[in-house]
Each structure stands twice: as structure tokens, then as C-alpha cells.
Write a protein that holds these residues in place. Structure first.
Motif, PDB file in Angstrom:
ATOM      1  N   ASN A  46       1.103  17.006 -11.272  1.00  0.00           N
ATOM      2  CA  ASN A  46       0.850  16.613 -12.735  1.00  0.00           C
ATOM      3  C   ASN A  46      -0.728  17.271 -12.938  1.00  0.00           C
ATOM      4  OD1 ASN A  46       3.340  14.961 -13.594  1.00  0.00           O
ATOM      5  ND2 ASN A  46       2.613  14.126 -11.730  1.00  0.00           N
ATOM      6  N   PRO A  47      -0.940  18.152 -12.516  1.00  0.00           N
ATOM      7  CA  PRO A  47      -2.277  18.893 -12.458  1.00  0.00           C
ATOM      8  C   PRO A  47      -3.040  18.643 -13.808  1.00  0.00           C
ATOM      9  CG  PRO A  47      -1.092  20.827 -12.519  1.00  0.00           C
ATOM     10  CD  PRO A  47       0.002  19.420 -12.342  1.00  0.00           C
ATOM     11  N   ASP A  48      -2.305  18.603 -14.997  1.00  0.00           N
ATOM     12  CA  ASP A  48      -2.965  18.324 -16.219  1.00  0.00           C
ATOM     13  C   ASP A  48      -2.902  16.828 -16.670  1.00  0.00           C
ATOM     14  OD1 ASP A  48      -3.288  20.991 -16.499  1.00  0.00           O
ATOM     15  OD2 ASP A  48      -1.365  21.392 -17.530  1.00  0.00           O
ATOM     16  N   ALA A  49      -2.676  15.969 -15.918  1.00  0.00           N
ATOM     17  CA  ALA A  49      -2.533  14.421 -16.357  1.00  0.00           C
ATOM     18  C   ALA A  49      -3.957  13.933 -16.357  1.00  0.00           C
ATOM     19  CB  ALA A  49      -1.840  13.730 -15.188  1.00  0.00           C
ATOM     20  N   GLY A  50      -4.858  14.349 -15.992  1.00  0.00           N
ATOM     21  CA  GLY A  50      -6.341  13.647 -15.950  1.00  0.00           C
ATOM     22  C   GLY A  50      -6.359  12.341 -15.057  1.00  0.00           C
ATOM     23  N   ARG A  51      -7.543  11.736 -14.899  1.00  0.00           N
ATOM     24  CA  ARG A  51      -7.617  10.526 -14.279  1.00  0.00           C
ATOM     25  C   ARG A  51      -7.870   9.217 -15.015  1.00  0.00           C
ATOM     26  NH1 ARG A  51      -6.320  12.338  -9.115  1.00  0.00           N
ATOM     27  NH2 ARG A  51      -7.470  14.006  -8.424  1.00  0.00           N
ATOM     28  N   PHE A  52      -6.902   8.498 -14.665  1.00  0.00           N
ATOM     29  CA  PHE A  52      -7.007   7.112 -15.414  1.00  0.00           C
ATOM     30  C   PHE A  52      -7.835   6.105 -14.921  1.00  0.00           C
ATOM     31  CE2 PHE A  52      -4.160   8.461 -18.933  1.00  0.00           C
ATOM     32  CZ  PHE A  52      -3.259   9.274 -18.144  1.00  0.00           C
ATOM     33  N   PHE A  53      -8.065   6.272 -13.693  1.00  0.00           N
ATOM     34  CA  PHE A  53      -8.996   5.320 -12.819  1.00  0.00           C
ATOM     35  C   PHE A  53     -10.054   5.917 -12.011  1.00  0.00           C
ATOM     36  CE2 PHE A  53      -4.537   3.832 -13.353  1.00  0.00           C
ATOM     37  CZ  PHE A  53      -4.755   2.576 -13.535  1.00  0.00           C
ATOM     38  N   PRO A  54     -11.188   6.061 -12.844  1.00  0.00           N
ATOM     39  CA  PRO A  54     -12.337   6.530 -12.187  1.00  0.00           C
ATOM     40  C   PRO A  54     -13.031   5.959 -10.928  1.00  0.00           C
ATOM     41  CG  PRO A  54     -13.165   5.722 -14.193  1.00  0.00           C
ATOM     42  CD  PRO A  54     -11.539   5.458 -14.183  1.00  0.00           C
ATOM     43  N   HIS A  55     -12.615   4.832 -10.890  1.00  0.00           N
ATOM     44  CA  HIS A  55     -13.057   3.929  -9.660  1.00  0.00           C
ATOM     45  C   HIS A  55     -12.101   3.182  -8.901  1.00  0.00           C
ATOM     46  CE1 HIS A  55     -16.958   4.656 -11.281  1.00  0.00           C
ATOM     47  NE2 HIS A  55     -16.926   4.171 -12.606  1.00  0.00           N
ATOM     48  N   PRO A  56     -11.391   4.178  -7.946  1.00  0.00           N
ATOM     49  CA  PRO A  56     -10.056   3.431  -7.428  1.00  0.00           C
ATOM     50  C   PRO A  56     -10.355   2.476  -6.415  1.00  0.00           C
ATOM     51  CG  PRO A  56     -10.599   5.759  -6.681  1.00  0.00           C
ATOM     52  CD  PRO A  56     -11.628   5.539  -7.932  1.00  0.00           C
ATOM     53  N   ARG A  57      -9.440   1.816  -5.926  1.00  0.00           N
ATOM     54  CA  ARG A  57      -9.515   0.894  -4.917  1.00  0.00           C
ATOM     55  C   ARG A  57      -9.014   1.278  -3.749  1.00  0.00           C
ATOM     56  NH1 ARG A  57      -6.401  -3.309  -8.559  1.00  0.00           N
ATOM     57  NH2 ARG A  57      -5.679  -1.287  -9.193  1.00  0.00           N
ATOM     58  N   HIS A  58      -9.571   0.783  -2.481  1.00  0.00           N
ATOM     59  CA  HIS A  58      -8.951   1.086  -1.305  1.00  0.00           C
ATOM     60  C   HIS A  58      -7.919   0.562  -0.478  1.00  0.00           C
ATOM     61  CE1 HIS A  58      -9.905   2.047   3.146  1.00  0.00           C
ATOM     62  NE2 HIS A  58      -9.004   2.790   2.628  1.00  0.00           N
ATOM     63  N   ALA A  59      -6.832   0.978  -0.181  1.00  0.00           N
ATOM     64  CA  ALA A  59      -5.766   0.341   0.207  1.00  0.00           C
ATOM     65  C   ALA A  59      -5.573   1.031   1.548  1.00  0.00           C
ATOM     66  CB  ALA A  59      -4.338   0.408  -0.826  1.00  0.00           C
ATOM     67  N   ALA A  60      -4.419   0.497   2.307  1.00  0.00           N
ATOM     68  CA  ALA A  60      -3.791   1.037   3.638  1.00  0.00           C
ATOM     69  C   ALA A  60      -2.363   0.901   3.630  1.00  0.00           C
ATOM     70  CB  ALA A  60      -4.968   0.432   4.891  1.00  0.00           C
ATOM     71  N   VAL A  61      -1.712   1.708   4.227  1.00  0.00           N
ATOM     72  CA  VAL A  61      -0.198   1.295   4.552  1.00  0.00           C
ATOM     73  C   VAL A  61       0.028   1.738   5.862  1.00  0.00           C
ATOM     74  CG1 VAL A  61       0.604   1.590   1.958  1.00  0.00           C
ATOM     75  CG2 VAL A  61       0.533   3.531   3.746  1.00  0.00           C
ATOM     76  N   LEU A  62       0.823   0.866   6.602  1.00  0.00           N
ATOM     77  CA  LEU A  62       1.551   1.427   7.948  1.00  0.00           C
ATOM     78  C   LEU A  62       2.930   2.146   7.785  1.00  0.00           C
ATOM     79  CD1 LEU A  62       0.894   0.579  10.949  1.00  0.00           C
ATOM     80  CD2 LEU A  62       2.575  -0.931  10.785  1.00  0.00           C
ATOM     81  N   ILE A  63       2.789   3.161   8.357  1.00  0.00           N
ATOM     82  CA  ILE A  63       4.183   4.183   8.305  1.00  0.00           C
ATOM     83  C   ILE A  63       4.704   3.694   9.774  1.00  0.00           C
ATOM     84  CG2 ILE A  63       5.156   6.169   8.332  1.00  0.00           C
ATOM     85  CD1 ILE A  63       2.817   7.331   6.772  1.00  0.00           C
ATOM     86  N   PRO A  64       5.697   2.861   9.872  1.00  0.00           N
ATOM     87  CA  PRO A  64       6.024   2.388  11.233  1.00  0.00           C
ATOM     88  C   PRO A  64       7.460   3.105  11.697  1.00  0.00           C
ATOM     89  CG  PRO A  64       6.295   0.659   9.330  1.00  0.00           C
ATOM     90  CD  PRO A  64       6.164   1.937   8.698  1.00  0.00           C
ATOM     91  N   ILE A  65       7.024   3.893  12.507  1.00  0.00           N
ATOM     92  CA  ILE A  65       8.323   4.723  13.300  1.00  0.00           C
ATOM     93  C   ILE A  65       8.893   3.971  14.372  1.00  0.00           C
ATOM     94  CG2 ILE A  65       9.029   7.280  13.903  1.00  0.00           C
ATOM     95  CD1 ILE A  65       7.477   7.025  11.156  1.00  0.00           C
ATOM     96  N   VAL A  66      10.069   3.529  14.180  1.00  0.00           N
ATOM     97  CA  VAL A  66      10.752   2.748  15.384  1.00  0.00           C
ATOM     98  C   VAL A  66      11.344   3.521  16.220  1.00  0.00           C
ATOM     99  CG1 VAL A  66      12.405   0.727  15.805  1.00  0.00           C
ATOM    100  CG2 VAL A  66      11.093   1.054  13.477  1.00  0.00           C
TER     101      VAL A  66
END
Length: 218
Positions: A46-66
């Protein structure tokens, strides 16, 4: 120490040993720098969508490959009463807290809190570049190989269900669909990977797509 060479394989060829070698060769060894840039995100389609959150928060996820034969990926279904992404399919993860020593530490902590995944079963392999969401987060995905033998228990406040999806299915580009829906009066396009009754979409599907490209298109 010289970099490991990446084997020339497809997702069909992978067992745990080959996957570990491939991942260590092609993933980032250190967390990506949070400097506002990113390699992928919800806006890619969506290259024309623009930014709704100029100050994003930092999160992390685990990709658990069993390390099953064949390999599988642990995913969760979020409960329907959460303030964000209720009912969606997700990786274990959440906001990086000040006490977390790294994005990996945050992801492992969240996996323990959400699904009781014991860190003793987790072998970290590396990171993907950050992923920016349309809901105001910059996510650092940490990839890990998980040794079988664990017992998972869902936190009922956050997780409605825990399930596994074959790694080969997720790494098959033929299963990477592009869907769309209306959001804030505009059409938003996103990746989706329907698996049986599970509708994997949005940031989770986007991160899976990024993992595929990193491992098999690099």
C-alpha cells in the motif's frame, strides 16, 4: 570466524540440521537498528497509504520453528477481548519493555508468559529486519529452533488457542495470497496464508513472507 555458507535448498529439503545452518547463514546475527527504516511492513502493498503513526512503539515476536520431522511453526490465536488485533493469528510476542535486555529476551519472555514455552527448549538462530505495522509498531522478529518435548499452556487473558502449521506450507510461495479489505475508508492490501480454518494474515503473514524471502530468495 568466517560466515557460514548457505546451502542451496528449498523448504521441501529442510530438516532441523539443514534449517539451522541455513538460518544462521542468512539471518541477522544481531538485532536490527531501530532507526526508522525497515525492510518490510504493512505499507509494502500500500505505497500510497501514508503513515498514521509517526512515533511507532517497539515490539518483538518469536518465530518458533519446532524441530519435528517435518518442521512446524507455533502460532497462536489471540483472544477476542484484546484492545489490539483481537482474534487474529499471531506469533508469541509483545512490547519490548525497559527491563528486556534485547528483542530476543522480550520475545522469549512473551512466549513464556503467553504460551508457557520454556526457554530451555529454545535455540536462538538470528533476527529478521524490522517490520512496521499499520497499527503503530516496529516489530523485531527473532527466529529460533525449538526442541520437542515442551508443554504449552495458553494464557487465557491473551491466547485463545495454540497450534502448529507445517513450515513447508508457510515457505511455499504458492500459498502467499494477496487479499484486501476496507480500512479508514481506503482499500488496504495484505498478505494472507489461509491454512484450513485458520486465516493467517496481516503482520503475521507479512513476517512469514519476509522470512521466506530471507531464506530462499536471498
Amino acid at each position: 570466524m568466517p560466515a557460514l555458507s548457505a546451502p542451496n535448498v528449498t523448504s521441501i529439503d529442510l530438516n532441523a540440521e539443514v534449517f539451522e545452518k541455513l538460518a544462521r547463514a542468512r539471518l541477522l546475527a544481531e538485532p536490527p537498528v531501530l532507526n526508522g527504516t525497515h525492510s518490510s511492513g504493512d505499507d509494502d502493498l500500500n505505497p500510497d497509504a501514508g503513515r498514521f503513526f509517526p512515533h511507532p512503539r517497539h515490539a518483538a515476536v518469536l518465530i518458533p520453528i519446532v524441530a519435528h520431522a517435518p518442521l512446524s511453526v507455533i502460532l497462536t490465536e489471540r483472544t477476542g477481548n484484546l484492545s489490539a488485533h483481537a482474534g487474529q493469528i499471531a506469533f508469541p510476542g509483545g512490547k519490548v519493555e525497559p527491563d528486556d535486555t534485547s528483542p530476543l529476551a522480550a520475545a522469549v519472555r512473551e512466549a513464556r508468559e503467553e504460551i508457557a514455552l520454556d526457554g530451555a527448549f529454545i535455540e536462538p538462530l538470528g533476527y529478521l529486519p524490522t517490520y512496521r505495522t499499520g497499527t503503530g509498531f516496529i516489530i523485531t522478529p527473532a527466529v529460533a529452533l525449538v526442541r520437542p518435548g515442551f508443554d504449552l499452556v495458553a494464557d487465557p487473558a491473551e491466547v485463545a488457542d495454540i497450534f502448529e502449521v507445517p513450515f513447508q506450507f508457510l515457505m511455499d510461495e504458492a500459498n502467499h495470497k494477496i487479499d484486501s479489505r476496507n480500512w479508514r475508508g481506503n482499500e488496504r492490501r495484505f498478505y494472507a496464508m489461509p491454512y484450513g480454518e485458520r486465516y493467517i494474515w496481516g503482520a503475521t503473514a507479512g513476517i512469514i513472507r519476509a522470512l521466506y524471502r530471507r531464506l530462499f530468495s536471498a
